[in-house]
Design a protein around this motif. Structure first.
Motif, PDB file in Angstrom:
ATOM      1  N   ALA A 277       0.932  -1.072  -0.068  1.00  0.00           N
ATOM      2  CA  ALA A 277      -0.200   0.190  -0.007  1.00  0.00           C
ATOM      3  C   ALA A 277       0.937   1.281  -0.059  1.00  0.00           C
ATOM      4  O   ALA A 277       1.985   1.301   0.672  1.00  0.00           O
ATOM      5  N   VAL A 278       0.483   2.132  -0.939  1.00  0.00           N
ATOM      6  CA  VAL A 278       1.292   3.409  -0.787  1.00  0.00           C
ATOM      7  C   VAL A 278       0.470   4.534  -0.608  1.00  0.00           C
ATOM      8  O   VAL A 278      -0.715   4.939  -1.125  1.00  0.00           O
ATOM      9  N   ALA A 279       0.977   5.592   0.289  1.00  0.00           N
ATOM     10  CA  ALA A 279       0.177   6.755   0.682  1.00  0.00           C
ATOM     11  C   ALA A 279       0.505   7.875  -0.447  1.00  0.00           C
ATOM     12  O   ALA A 279       1.448   7.722  -1.263  1.00  0.00           O
ATOM     13  N   GLY A 280      -0.239   8.802  -0.348  1.00  0.00           N
ATOM     14  CA  GLY A 280       0.054   9.879  -1.385  1.00  0.00           C
ATOM     15  C   GLY A 280      -0.922  10.170  -2.611  1.00  0.00           C
ATOM     16  O   GLY A 280      -2.230   9.646  -2.123  1.00  0.00           O
ATOM     17  N   ASP A 281      -0.959  11.042  -3.407  1.00  0.00           N
ATOM     18  CA  ASP A 281      -1.880  11.413  -4.416  1.00  0.00           C
ATOM     19  C   ASP A 281      -2.356  10.282  -5.262  1.00  0.00           C
ATOM     20  O   ASP A 281      -1.737   9.070  -5.207  1.00  0.00           O
ATOM     21  N   THR A 282      -3.054  10.464  -6.005  1.00  0.00           N
ATOM     22  CA  THR A 282      -3.724   9.326  -7.158  1.00  0.00           C
ATOM     23  C   THR A 282      -2.481   8.848  -7.997  1.00  0.00           C
ATOM     24  O   THR A 282      -2.483   7.625  -8.074  1.00  0.00           O
ATOM     25  N   VAL A 283      -1.682   9.524  -8.397  1.00  0.00           N
ATOM     26  CA  VAL A 283      -0.684   9.192  -9.265  1.00  0.00           C
ATOM     27  C   VAL A 283       0.334   8.346  -8.510  1.00  0.00           C
ATOM     28  O   VAL A 283       0.799   7.252  -9.106  1.00  0.00           O
ATOM     29  N   ASP A 284       0.456   8.611  -7.146  1.00  0.00           N
ATOM     30  CA  ASP A 284       1.544   7.678  -6.424  1.00  0.00           C
ATOM     31  C   ASP A 284       1.036   6.319  -6.194  1.00  0.00           C
ATOM     32  O   ASP A 284       1.942   5.488  -5.924  1.00  0.00           O
ATOM     33  N   ARG A 285      -0.306   6.242  -6.347  1.00  0.00           N
ATOM     34  CA  ARG A 285      -0.708   4.996  -6.052  1.00  0.00           C
ATOM     35  C   ARG A 285      -1.171   4.081  -7.170  1.00  0.00           C
ATOM     36  O   ARG A 285      -1.509   3.001  -6.900  1.00  0.00           O
ATOM     37  N   ILE A 286      -0.766   4.683  -8.379  1.00  0.00           N
ATOM     38  CA  ILE A 286      -1.067   3.952  -9.842  1.00  0.00           C
ATOM     39  C   ILE A 286      -0.144   2.765  -9.809  1.00  0.00           C
ATOM     40  O   ILE A 286       1.077   2.923  -9.350  1.00  0.00           O
ATOM     41  N   ASP A 287      -0.490   1.593 -10.223  1.00  0.00           N
ATOM     42  CA  ASP A 287       0.455   0.174 -10.121  1.00  0.00           C
ATOM     43  C   ASP A 287       1.901   0.771 -10.981  1.00  0.00           C
ATOM     44  O   ASP A 287       2.805   0.393 -10.427  1.00  0.00           O
ATOM     45  N   HIS A 288       1.564   1.535 -12.176  1.00  0.00           N
ATOM     46  CA  HIS A 288       2.636   1.677 -13.055  1.00  0.00           C
ATOM     47  C   HIS A 288       3.663   2.334 -12.197  1.00  0.00           C
ATOM     48  O   HIS A 288       5.074   2.312 -12.337  1.00  0.00           O
ATOM     49  N   ASN A 348      -5.229  14.010 -13.993  1.00  0.00           N
ATOM     50  CA  ASN A 348      -5.292  15.336 -14.687  1.00  0.00           C
ATOM     51  C   ASN A 348      -6.012  16.308 -13.996  1.00  0.00           C
ATOM     52  O   ASN A 348      -5.304  17.735 -14.009  1.00  0.00           O
ATOM     53  N   LEU A 349      -6.824  16.285 -13.218  1.00  0.00           N
ATOM     54  CA  LEU A 349      -7.667  17.271 -12.514  1.00  0.00           C
ATOM     55  C   LEU A 349      -6.596  17.796 -11.489  1.00  0.00           C
ATOM     56  O   LEU A 349      -6.610  18.848 -10.956  1.00  0.00           O
ATOM     57  N   GLU A 350      -5.679  16.764 -10.769  1.00  0.00           N
ATOM     58  CA  GLU A 350      -4.855  17.217 -10.030  1.00  0.00           C
ATOM     59  C   GLU A 350      -3.716  17.961 -10.574  1.00  0.00           C
ATOM     60  O   GLU A 350      -2.747  18.297 -10.131  1.00  0.00           O
ATOM     61  N   ARG A 351      -3.795  18.013 -11.799  1.00  0.00           N
ATOM     62  CA  ARG A 351      -2.578  18.660 -12.827  1.00  0.00           C
ATOM     63  C   ARG A 351      -1.076  17.922 -12.509  1.00  0.00           C
ATOM     64  O   ARG A 351      -0.059  18.561 -12.380  1.00  0.00           O
ATOM     65  N   ALA A 352      -1.193  16.598 -12.214  1.00  0.00           N
ATOM     66  CA  ALA A 352      -0.178  15.739 -11.705  1.00  0.00           C
ATOM     67  C   ALA A 352       0.361  14.974 -13.156  1.00  0.00           C
ATOM     68  O   ALA A 352      -0.291  15.177 -14.107  1.00  0.00           O
ATOM     69  N   THR A 353       1.274  14.354 -12.784  1.00  0.00           N
ATOM     70  CA  THR A 353       2.051  13.780 -14.261  1.00  0.00           C
ATOM     71  C   THR A 353       1.905  12.509 -14.171  1.00  0.00           C
ATOM     72  O   THR A 353       2.357  11.608 -13.239  1.00  0.00           O
TER      73      THR A 353
END
Length: 378
Positions: A277-288, A348-353
């Motif tokens: 399990a990974v904490a953080g924003d949406t992008v941090d938790r994506i399997d990739h 994308n709504l979070e303007r993350a990469t």
């Protein structure tokens, strides 16, 4: 616009460059011969790299125009249908909107690929394949479906048997409605992050795009092949365990896993890896993202742009990746669950990469159907 025969898969849809050479050999008019000049049969035989082969790309494009394989048009929008469900339109979009404006580029890129695309733009004075932009508001769908189109100006069939058709819509009420409907809300780069950045690097005021409602596209798995490993497979598995993953050998051939689990295939064995399990924003938790950090960087000690890593899109099934390992052309296959549309939108709504090569949108816009003449000095 193509008059037929120039359509092709995009340059980045192939897991093996030899496939590009074979396709160009079978159809010399394919736009792949222009986009990947160093992979044409003649260039491969002569040992030319991309830079050395660029003049032949210019020659090929001029030949297509001279022989009537490409016909000019102006002041028109090209409506685009793929199969029965995908509707969009080719148009030009202001480059200034990328980044801080209404066009969101959401994925990390490889600098070498951007440099190649930029060099190609400058050599050709043309854009040969579009960036796919999905419209979160979906307001374009109603305007597109309300059109009475008739016979397409050009049609082309892809490797999956899907028909790609294009209609030209000139100045008038229909064109005005399309532009107004497309000009609502934000546009997200679904395919073509490298091409959009190359347009910026080349100093273009506009870039070629297919704008489509988000409901027209879906996301398929985007997998990885490690052509060679810096350590034995057993050490890779031990490294993942030390990083907090659960690793179990399982029976059967590899298959695309559910979210939170990664499937590895090496030396004829299949392994299920439960990601921590990974904490953080949406992008941090994506399997990739987790795989890039834990497996690629931490365990293997590689960077994501290492030439040992091949990124394999959704057109290639799990059986193809396993066959590459079994044949000795790769040492490890890494299978991940596809990113969900909900997570993609949230990032994308979070303007993350997004992590590199994480979203394989389908269907793919075809290259070589509609081009943009930049009238650039070469």
């Amino acid at each position: 616009m193509s008059t037929g025969g120039t359509g092709a898969q995009n340059y980045d849809e192939f897991a093996d460059d030899a496939e590009i050479t074979a396709l160009v050999a079978g159809n010399p008019d394919s736009m792949l011969g222009v986009e990947m000049p160093h992979r044409t049969p003649d260039a491969v035989a002569d040992g030319l790299d991309f830079a050395a082969a660029l003049p032949t790309a210019v020659t090929r494009l001029r030949s297509l125009v001279d022989r009537g394989k490409l016909a000019p048009f102006t002041e028109a929008i090209a409506v685009y249908r793929i199969g029965t469900d995908f509707l969009g339109m080719f148009c030009l979009v202001d480059t200034a909107e990328i980044g801080g404006g209404r066009v969101i580029r959401n994925e990390e890129v490889f600098a070498a690929k951007v440099a190649e695309r930029t060099a190609l733009i400058r050599a050709l004075g043309a854009l040969t394949s579009p960036v796919l932009l999905v419209q979160a508001s979906d307001s374009l769908r109603a305007a597109l479906t309300s059109l009475t189109l008739g016979e397409p100006a050009v049609s082309d069939t892809d490797q999956h048997g899907q028909t790609h058709s294009v209609w030209l819509v000139g100045p008038g009420a229909d064109q005005d409605r399309l532009i107004a409907a497309a000009d609502v809300g934000e546009l997200v780069v679904a395919d073509g992050n490298h091409r959009s950045l190359a347009a910026q690097e080349a100093g273009l005021p506009r870039f070629l795009a297919v704008v489509a409602p988000a409901s027209s596209a879906s996301i398929q798995p985007y997998q990885r092949l490690l052509r060679r490993l810096p350590m034995p497979v057993a050490e890779v598995l031990d490294g993942l365990r030390a990083a907090g993953c659960g690793v179990d050998a399982v029976d059967g051939r590899p298959a695309t896993p559910p979210r939170g689990t990664v499937v590895l295939y090496a030396e004829g064995r299949t392994y299920e890896v439960k990601l921590p399990a990974v904490a953080g924003d949406t992008v941090d938790r994506i399997d990739h993202t987790v795989v890039e950090q834990l497996l690629i960087r931490q365990v293997l000690g590689l960077t994501p742009d290492d030439p040992a890593i091949s990124y394999v899109g959704g057109d290639y099934p799990a059986s193809w990746l396993a066959a590459e390992v079994d044949a000795g052309r790769a040492e490890l296959a890494v299978l991940l669950a596809p990113v969900t549309v909900e997570d993609f939108v949230a990032v994308n709504l979070e303007r993350a990469t997004m992590p590199r090569k994480s979203t394989w949108f389908t269907p793919k816009a075809r290259t070589g159907l509609v081009l943009a003449d930049l009238e650039m000095p070469t």
